[in-house]
Design a protein around this motif. Structure first.
Motif, mmCIF file in Angstrom:
data_model
loop_
_atom_site.group_PDB
_atom_site.id
_atom_site.type_symbol
_atom_site.label_atom_id
_atom_site.label_comp_id
_atom_site.label_asym_id
_atom_site.label_seq_id
_atom_site.Cartn_x
_atom_site.Cartn_y
_atom_site.Cartn_z
ATOM 1 N N ARG A 74 0.798 -1.227 0.000
ATOM 2 C CA ARG A 74 0.000 0.000 0.000
ATOM 3 C C ARG A 74 0.828 1.273 0.000
ATOM 4 N N GLY A 75 2.065 1.194 0.466
ATOM 5 C CA GLY A 75 2.950 2.362 0.462
ATOM 6 C C GLY A 75 2.300 3.573 1.108
ATOM 7 N N ALA A 76 2.494 4.722 0.459
ATOM 8 C CA ALA A 76 2.008 5.977 1.037
ATOM 9 C C ALA A 76 0.480 6.040 1.097
ATOM 10 N N ASP A 77 -0.194 5.145 0.373
ATOM 11 C CA ASP A 77 -1.665 5.133 0.464
ATOM 12 C C ASP A 77 -2.141 4.851 1.888
ATOM 13 N N LEU A 78 -1.256 4.265 2.684
ATOM 14 C CA LEU A 78 -1.640 3.978 4.077
ATOM 15 C C LEU A 78 -2.014 5.251 4.833
ATOM 16 N N PHE A 79 -1.436 6.386 4.397
ATOM 17 C CA PHE A 79 -1.745 7.646 5.092
ATOM 18 C C PHE A 79 -3.206 8.061 4.900
ATOM 19 N N ASP A 80 -3.862 7.521 3.853
ATOM 20 C CA ASP A 80 -5.297 7.804 3.695
ATOM 21 C C ASP A 80 -6.068 7.285 4.902
ATOM 22 N N HIS A 81 -5.626 6.115 5.392
ATOM 23 C CA HIS A 81 -6.307 5.521 6.548
ATOM 24 C C HIS A 81 -5.693 5.983 7.861
ATOM 25 N N LEU A 82 -4.377 6.225 7.818
ATOM 26 C CA LEU A 82 -3.629 6.506 9.054
ATOM 27 C C LEU A 82 -2.798 7.775 8.861
ATOM 28 N N PRO A 83 -3.448 8.941 8.852
ATOM 29 C CA PRO A 83 -2.722 10.171 8.515
ATOM 30 C C PRO A 83 -1.564 10.484 9.465
ATOM 31 N N ASP A 84 -1.595 9.990 10.697
ATOM 32 C CA ASP A 84 -0.523 10.324 11.650
ATOM 33 C C ASP A 84 0.597 9.291 11.703
ATOM 34 N N LEU A 85 0.507 8.275 10.880
ATOM 35 C CA LEU A 85 1.516 7.213 10.879
ATOM 36 C C LEU A 85 2.909 7.810 10.639
ATOM 37 N N ASP A 86 3.927 7.291 11.352
ATOM 38 C CA ASP A 86 5.269 7.868 11.236
ATOM 39 C C ASP A 86 6.145 7.161 10.210
ATOM 40 N N LEU A 87 5.962 5.843 10.087
ATOM 41 C CA LEU A 87 6.939 5.071 9.321
ATOM 42 C C LEU A 87 6.268 3.954 8.525
ATOM 43 N N VAL A 88 6.664 3.833 7.246
ATOM 44 C CA VAL A 88 6.160 2.748 6.392
ATOM 45 C C VAL A 88 7.387 2.072 5.772
ATOM 46 N N VAL A 89 7.613 0.793 6.108
ATOM 47 C CA VAL A 89 8.831 0.105 5.648
ATOM 48 C C VAL A 89 8.468 -1.176 4.906
ATOM 49 N N GLY A 90 8.805 -1.249 3.636
ATOM 50 C CA GLY A 90 8.488 -2.422 2.812
ATOM 51 C C GLY A 90 9.388 -3.614 3.111
ATOM 52 N N THR A 91 9.129 -4.705 2.389
ATOM 53 C CA THR A 91 9.810 -5.972 2.690
ATOM 54 C C THR A 91 11.294 -5.981 2.310
ATOM 55 N N GLN A 92 11.713 -5.033 1.466
ATOM 56 C CA GLN A 92 13.126 -5.021 1.056
ATOM 57 C C GLN A 92 13.971 -4.097 1.928
ATOM 58 N N LYS A 93 13.341 -3.464 2.897
ATOM 59 C CA LYS A 93 14.047 -2.417 3.663
ATOM 60 C C LYS A 93 14.113 -2.693 5.152
ATOM 61 N N PHE A 94 13.823 -3.939 5.535
ATOM 62 C CA PHE A 94 13.841 -4.266 6.961
ATOM 63 C C PHE A 94 15.168 -3.876 7.612
ATOM 64 N N PRO A 112 12.151 15.226 10.018
ATOM 65 C CA PRO A 112 11.242 14.812 8.955
ATOM 66 C C PRO A 112 9.950 14.253 9.545
ATOM 67 N N LYS A 113 8.886 14.476 8.880
ATOM 68 C CA LYS A 113 7.589 14.139 9.434
ATOM 69 C C LYS A 113 7.307 12.647 9.361
ATOM 70 N N ARG A 114 7.502 12.131 8.168
ATOM 71 C CA ARG A 114 7.184 10.710 7.961
ATOM 72 C C ARG A 114 8.280 10.101 7.107
ATOM 73 N N ILE A 115 8.426 8.784 7.235
ATOM 74 C CA ILE A 115 9.376 8.093 6.358
ATOM 75 C C ILE A 115 8.627 6.975 5.643
ATOM 76 N N VAL A 116 8.778 6.942 4.326
ATOM 77 C CA VAL A 116 8.192 5.861 3.532
ATOM 78 C C VAL A 116 9.327 5.206 2.764
ATOM 79 N N ALA A 117 9.590 3.925 3.016
ATOM 80 C CA ALA A 117 10.701 3.236 2.333
ATOM 81 C C ALA A 117 10.193 1.932 1.762
ATOM 82 N N ILE A 118 9.890 1.951 0.486
ATOM 83 C CA ILE A 118 9.349 0.712 -0.084
ATOM 84 C C ILE A 118 9.970 0.310 -1.416
ATOM 85 N N GLU A 119 10.984 1.043 -1.910
ATOM 86 C CA GLU A 119 11.535 0.645 -3.212
ATOM 87 C C GLU A 119 12.217 -0.721 -3.100
#
Ligand code: 5AD
Length: 434
Positions: A74-94, A112-119
């Protein structure tokens, strides 16, 4: 696999000086490792993250992160449901989690406000996982031998969330298992999305043995390691060489979890599962022939698009024919981006529910019957932990993966004993040490 990934992230955080606490209420950072296989799992994780974010005021609440498959999916789309979420980390970035957590903790004001790492970082060193936490003192351990999946089951999101297959070398896996054995671990479970296809197209067959069989043979030779298990295999890579291992490899436990998904050839074809009902039944029969103590379990999806009553009857009869002693039965769940979403004739929810119930009660009947047959018999168990209920009760597992509850001392955890079974339920055996 998620448990194993979580262990790894926790270890990497500890290496950086973070401490793992036993209660989320006192944590400064809460990371949820997520699954995307069914919608229900995603909804649960979103609900949990929302609860954490709302539970305290903005300045005192913990840093909340979502990792793993749902983050990847879902990547950054998660912020639609969870606008205050701080961190989104995909399976390649553990492996980068500590760095992200560091910078969130150090943030000045809102930056920084939020971190999204999913590439993707396919094939990178991030895949190598042989630094197990020495403070964990379970007698059993998971060992990831590969990442990703090249199959394209039409219902499944995993190829999208976990990427293409990447294999560790036999040497690195054996080395990890040897270290575990030196630390006192008695049992390893090899993990992969399609674990018995390990090394295909990349490592050579030797004496007609697949890389997976070569790996099992090498691990078997490790001193002190008493038991090998693996999960989950696929019928397409379950050849004679692997079936024979149940005769020739002493530490390989006589338990196989082999997802069947459906007993109807028509549905298997729609699922893009390249085997037939007949072939599946043949593997199961051969496994029981090779070792009569064999115990079999499976995954089934009920209510796949266009599954008719007749298709379901075929699943039911195959389920009876194999006589599965354990199973995970799933109601088909639409996963966006998978081919099956656009198939015709989706099955109504009530029909899925009803088929689910039919298989669950069949399963209960079959597993109780099998467990009752064990009463009066003796089994070797590896003691894993205190039992969830009952003072002075411990829980061990037989080689064929049945839970046994018996009276014992905590210091027996990690040891192996013979027990005699005195009673049984569909899920558990009860016995005495002999
Ligand atoms: N709906 C329901 N069950 C699914 N599984 C995978 N994808 C889906 C889906 N879309 C089940 C399969 C698999 C197990 C891990 O999850 O049975 O073997």
């Amino acid at each position: 696999m998620n448990e194993r990934d979580s262990e790894d992230v926790a270890y990497k955080l500890k290496e950086k000086g973070y401490e793992i606490v036993s209660d989320e209420k006192i944590a400064d950072v809460v990371l949820l490792n997520t699954c995307s296989v069914r919608e229900q799992a995603e909804l649960k994780a979103i609900g949990k993250a929302g609860h954490l974010l709302r539970s305290q005021n903005k300045n005192t609440r913990p840093i909340v992160g979502v990792m793993g498959c749902m983050a990847q999916n879902r990547g950054a789309d998660l912020f639609d449901h969870l606008p205050d979420l701080d961190l989104v980390v995909g399976t390649q970035k553990f492996h980068r989690v500590p760095q992200y957590v560091d910078s969130l903790i150090d943030r000045v004001g809102d930056i920084p406000k939020r971190i999204v790492a999913i590439e993707d970082e396919e094939g990178s060193e991030s895949e190598i996982k042989d630094h197990l936490d020495t403070e964990i003192d379970n007698p059993t351990a998971f060992v990831s031998i590969m990442q990703g999946c090249n199959m394209n089951c039409s219902f499944c999101i995993v190829p999208k969330t976990r990427g293409k297959e990447r294999y560790r070398t036999i040497e690195s896996i054996v080395e990890e298992c040897r270290e575990l054995a030196d630390r006192g671990i008695r049992e390893v479970t090899l993990l992969g999305q399609i674990v018995n296809a390990y090394g295909r197209g990349s490592l050579r067959k030797i004496n007609n043995k697949t890389p997976f069989v070569q790996l099992l043979e090498s691990i078997d030779k490790i001193d002190g390691l008493e038991r090998i298990r693996f999960t989950s295999p696929h019928p397409i890579s379950f050849g004679e060489d692997l079936i024979n291992c149940y005769k020739t490899i002493p530490s390989l436990c006589e338990y196989v979890h082999l997802p069947m998904q459906s007993g109807s050839d028509r549905i298997l074809k729609l699922m893009n599962r390249p085997y037939s009902r007949q072939r599946y039944l043949e593997i199961a029969m051969k496994l029981r022939e090779v070792n009569p103590k064999m115990r079999l379990s499976t995954d089934i999806i009920v209510g796949f698009p266009d599954e008719t009553e007749n298709d379901f009857e075929l699943t039911k009869s195959a389920f009876e024919e194999v006589n599965f002693e354990m199973a995970f039965i799933f109601k088909y769940s639409e996963r966006k981006g998978t081919p099956a979403v656009s198939f015709n004739n989706h099955v109504p929810r009530e029909v899925k529910e009803q088929r689910n119930q039919v298989l669950l009660s069949l399963l209960e009947k079959q597993s109780l019957k099998s467990n009752n047959l064990s009463i009066g018999k003796r089994f070797q168990i590896l003691v894993e932990s205190k039992a969830k209920r009952g003072v002075g009760k411990l829980m061990g597992r037989t080689r064929c993966n049945r839970k046994v509850i018996y009276d014992g001392e905590n210091c027996e955890i990690g040891q192996m004993f013979n027990v005699q079974i005195s009673s049984a339920t569909p899920t558990t055996l009860f016995g005495e040490k002999i």
